[in-house]
Enzyme design. Structure first.
Site, PDB file in Angstrom:
ATOM      1  CB  ILE A 145       5.348   5.456  -0.003  1.00  0.00           C
ATOM      2  CG1 ILE A 145       4.772   6.791   0.493  1.00  0.00           C
ATOM      3  CG2 ILE A 145       6.715   5.666  -0.659  1.00  0.00           C
ATOM      4  CD1 ILE A 145       5.582   7.483   1.594  1.00  0.00           C
ATOM      5  CB  SER A 166      -0.957   0.018   1.209  1.00  0.00           C
ATOM      6  OG  SER A 166      -0.272   0.375   2.380  1.00  0.00           O
ATOM      7  CB  SER A 205       0.239   6.454   2.366  1.00  0.00           C
ATOM      8  OG  SER A 205       0.483   6.742   3.730  1.00  0.00           O
ATOM      9  CE  LYS A 252       9.806   5.990   9.617  1.00  0.00           C
ATOM     10  NZ  LYS A 252      10.012   5.055   8.514  1.00  0.00           N
ATOM     11  CB  SER A 286       9.575  10.204   8.585  1.00  0.00           C
ATOM     12  OG  SER A 286       8.620  11.175   8.934  1.00  0.00           O
ATOM     13  CE1 TYR A 312       6.874   6.587  11.280  1.00  0.00           C
ATOM     14  CE2 TYR A 312       6.699   8.984  11.340  1.00  0.00           C
ATOM     15  CZ  TYR A 312       6.827   7.804  10.618  1.00  0.00           C
ATOM     16  OH  TYR A 312       6.917   7.849   9.245  1.00  0.00           O
TER      17      TYR A 312
HETATM   18  N1  LIG Z   1       2.691   8.715   4.288  1.00  0.00           N
HETATM   19  C1  LIG Z   1       3.396   9.598   4.958  1.00  0.00           C
HETATM   20  O1  LIG Z   1       2.910  10.700   5.256  1.00  0.00           O
HETATM   21  C2  LIG Z   1       4.818   9.275   5.331  1.00  0.00           C
HETATM   22  C3  LIG Z   1       5.647  10.338   5.704  1.00  0.00           C
HETATM   23  C4  LIG Z   1       6.945  10.070   6.051  1.00  0.00           C
HETATM   24  C5  LIG Z   1       7.422   8.765   6.019  1.00  0.00           C
HETATM   25  N2  LIG Z   1       6.594   7.747   5.678  1.00  0.00           N
HETATM   26  C6  LIG Z   1       7.147   6.397   5.682  1.00  0.00           C
HETATM   27  O2  LIG Z   1       6.854   5.774   4.453  1.00  0.00           O
HETATM   28  C7  LIG Z   1       6.875   4.370   4.619  1.00  0.00           C
HETATM   29  C8  LIG Z   1       5.642   3.791   3.914  1.00  0.00           C
HETATM   30  O3  LIG Z   1       4.487   4.218   4.599  1.00  0.00           O
HETATM   31  P1  LIG Z   1       3.135   4.606   3.861  1.00  0.00           P
HETATM   32  O4  LIG Z   1       2.921   6.037   4.097  1.00  0.00           O
HETATM   33  O5  LIG Z   1       3.106   4.099   2.485  1.00  0.00           O
HETATM   34  O6  LIG Z   1       2.091   3.842   4.803  1.00  0.00           O
HETATM   35  P2  LIG Z   1       1.183   2.569   4.526  1.00  0.00           P
HETATM   36  O7  LIG Z   1       0.288   2.822   3.378  1.00  0.00           O
HETATM   37  O8  LIG Z   1       0.568   2.247   5.852  1.00  0.00           O
HETATM   38  O9  LIG Z   1       2.214   1.423   4.120  1.00  0.00           O
HETATM   39  C9  LIG Z   1       2.997   0.764   5.071  1.00  0.00           C
HETATM   40  C10 LIG Z   1       3.535  -0.519   4.480  1.00  0.00           C
HETATM   41  O10 LIG Z   1       4.321  -1.187   5.481  1.00  0.00           O
HETATM   42  C11 LIG Z   1       3.977  -2.553   5.499  1.00  0.00           C
HETATM   43  N3  LIG Z   1       4.178  -3.156   6.812  1.00  0.00           N
HETATM   44  C12 LIG Z   1       3.586  -2.819   7.987  1.00  0.00           C
HETATM   45  N4  LIG Z   1       3.987  -3.658   8.954  1.00  0.00           N
HETATM   46  C13 LIG Z   1       4.842  -4.549   8.382  1.00  0.00           C
HETATM   47  C14 LIG Z   1       5.565  -5.665   8.846  1.00  0.00           C
HETATM   48  N5  LIG Z   1       5.465  -6.096  10.129  1.00  0.00           N
HETATM   49  N6  LIG Z   1       6.354  -6.342   7.994  1.00  0.00           N
HETATM   50  C15 LIG Z   1       6.442  -5.952   6.698  1.00  0.00           C
HETATM   51  N7  LIG Z   1       5.786  -4.916   6.185  1.00  0.00           N
HETATM   52  C16 LIG Z   1       4.974  -4.221   7.011  1.00  0.00           C
HETATM   53  C17 LIG Z   1       2.486  -2.574   5.116  1.00  0.00           C
HETATM   54  O11 LIG Z   1       2.125  -3.809   4.518  1.00  0.00           O
HETATM   55  P3  LIG Z   1       1.385  -5.035   5.262  1.00  0.00           P
HETATM   56  O12 LIG Z   1       0.362  -4.462   6.183  1.00  0.00           O
HETATM   57  O13 LIG Z   1       0.809  -5.816   4.118  1.00  0.00           O
HETATM   58  O14 LIG Z   1       2.468  -5.782   5.951  1.00  0.00           O
HETATM   59  C18 LIG Z   1       2.433  -1.480   4.062  1.00  0.00           C
HETATM   60  O15 LIG Z   1       2.742  -2.007   2.797  1.00  0.00           O
HETATM   61  C19 LIG Z   1       6.907   4.133   6.121  1.00  0.00           C
HETATM   62  O16 LIG Z   1       8.229   3.785   6.499  1.00  0.00           O
HETATM   63  C20 LIG Z   1       6.541   5.474   6.716  1.00  0.00           C
HETATM   64  O17 LIG Z   1       7.095   5.672   7.997  1.00  0.00           O
HETATM   65  C21 LIG Z   1       5.310   7.981   5.315  1.00  0.00           C
END
Ligand SMILES: NC(=O)c1ccc[n+]([C@@H]2O[C@H](COP(=O)([O-])OP(=O)(O)OC[C@H]3O[C@@H](n4cnc5c(N)ncnc54)[C@H](OP(=O)(O)O)[C@@H]3O)[C@@H](O)[C@H]2O)c1
Length: 336
Positions: free
Chosen positions: A61, A59, A238, A206, A189, A202
């Protein structure tokens, strides 16, 4: 005559300054990254044929990374816990690019099960014969005040965001040092650069990743062709808020909030791929006012703290009042 040349020069300088200020107002990344996106190497050229392993590809990013990398012609290893979602992403990659079924390997992986990481990495390397780039993207966020939050949540954040990421890196890195080349890109992040209220654990996780990968980079200086990079996005569309930890390990977020103010996932990922193609070692990807905050933080930390304190106060007040803390940093949202 001289005077008029000087006047012309003065006007040119002023115009130059105005253009730069305008660029900065609309900047959604750091200067090196934005420069690379104008003048640098194109991801479509550099990433074509590369084997890229993306964690968290089910899902947000990670999912978007899969689609854009597929369009660049990279061969993909897609990992996360939910195999059905990975299979969906794989199908959409094949439908939207020139990749064939056999160019994408779905490899379910739980970052928390560290005992499986050696075997998973072996499977990833064996499938295409190599892994060129690992993108450590899996992670979870937090929406809770420190005073209300169980210590188990802090452990959960560290186990997943920090130790899970380090564990996979530890398995993949020897393969890269053996080959003398490769890339490890970790999605950190803005919370890895500055403090963020409601996200103490969090932000700690990070910051830990930032410290770990910055240090690792030095240890790998004898391998100039191994590229280590961290990506620091601001708010991006996301599932991150829905999936965030709260006060207890199993308590879900009450409302995921609005996404309208966030950066489109496609733009964030495009900049990430530009950064990877151009060896940008730390990428700041966020809409204003965050880039301004980063630069202030870099050069005037106390002043930056003064400003962020004001934004943080509003966020905490909104949260305590049961309002959507993610919608606005400067004003109170109208609805709960
Ligand atoms: N969106 C933002 O605003 C933002 C900002 C800064 C940084 N980030 C960083 O971007 C990255 C991606 O986040 P996102 O925003 O795309 O959020 P997201 O849509 O919630 O995606 C998170 C992903 O991590 C996977 N995940 C969660 N627990 C896991 C586990 N135990 N083992 C393996 N995979 C796992 C989930 O897949 P499953 O549930 O299928 O395992 C999912 O694919 C993260 O590191 C987040 O900290 C996001």
């Amino acid at each position: 005559m001289d005077l008029s040349i000087l006047t012309i020069l003065w006007y040119f300088s002023l115009l130059y300054l105005v253009i730069h200020i305008l660029c900065f107002i609309f900047a959604d990344g750091d200067f090196e990254l934005l420069l690379a996106s104008f003048k640098g190497r194109r991801p479509e050229t550099i990433l074509k044929g590369q084997v890229v392993w993306v964690t968290g590809a089910s899902s947000g990013i990670g999912e978007e990374l899969a689609y854009q990398l597929a369009k660049c012609g990279s061969r993909l290893i897609l990992s996360a816990r939910r195999e059905d979602e990975l299979t969906r992403v794989k199908r959409l990659c094949v439908e939207s690019s020139n990749l064939k079924d056999e160019d994408i390997f779905v490899l379910p992986l739980d970052l928390l099960q560290r005992e499986t990481h050696a075997e998973k990495t072996k499977a990833a390397i064996q499938h295409f014969g190599r892994v060129d780039i690992l993108i450590n993207n899996s992670g979870r966020s937090q929406r809770s005040l420190f005073m209300d939050t169980s210590i188990d949540v802090y452990q959960g954040l560290m186990e997943l965001n920090v130790l899970g990421t380090i564990s996979i890196t530890k398995q993949v890195l020897p393969h890269m040092t053996e080959r003398g080349s490769g890339g490890i890109v970790t999605v950190s992040s803005i919370a890895g650069l500055i403090g963020v209220p409601l996200s103490t654990g969090y932000a700690a996780s990070k910051h830990a990743l930032q410290g770990f990968f910055k240090s690792l980079q030095f240890e790998l200086s004898e391998y100039p062709n191994i590229f280590i990079s961290t990506v620091c996005p601001g708010p991006v569309m996301s599932q991150i808020v829905q999936n965030a930890f709260t006060v207890d390990l199993n308590k879900p977020v009450s409302s995921p909030g609005d996404q309208k103010h966030k950066m489109p996932t496609s733009r964030c990922v495009r900049l990430m791929l530009v950064g990877i193609a151009n060896n940008v070692k730390e990428m700041w990807i966020a809409q204003q006012p965050f880039p301004l905050m980063f630069y202030l933080r870099q050069y005037t930390p106390t002043f930056a703290m003064f400003i962020t304190q004001k934004m943080g106060k509003i966020r905490v007040e909104n949260f305590k009042a049961g309002l959507d803390a993610d919608t606005a940093y400067f004003t109170k949202p109208k609805t709960a």
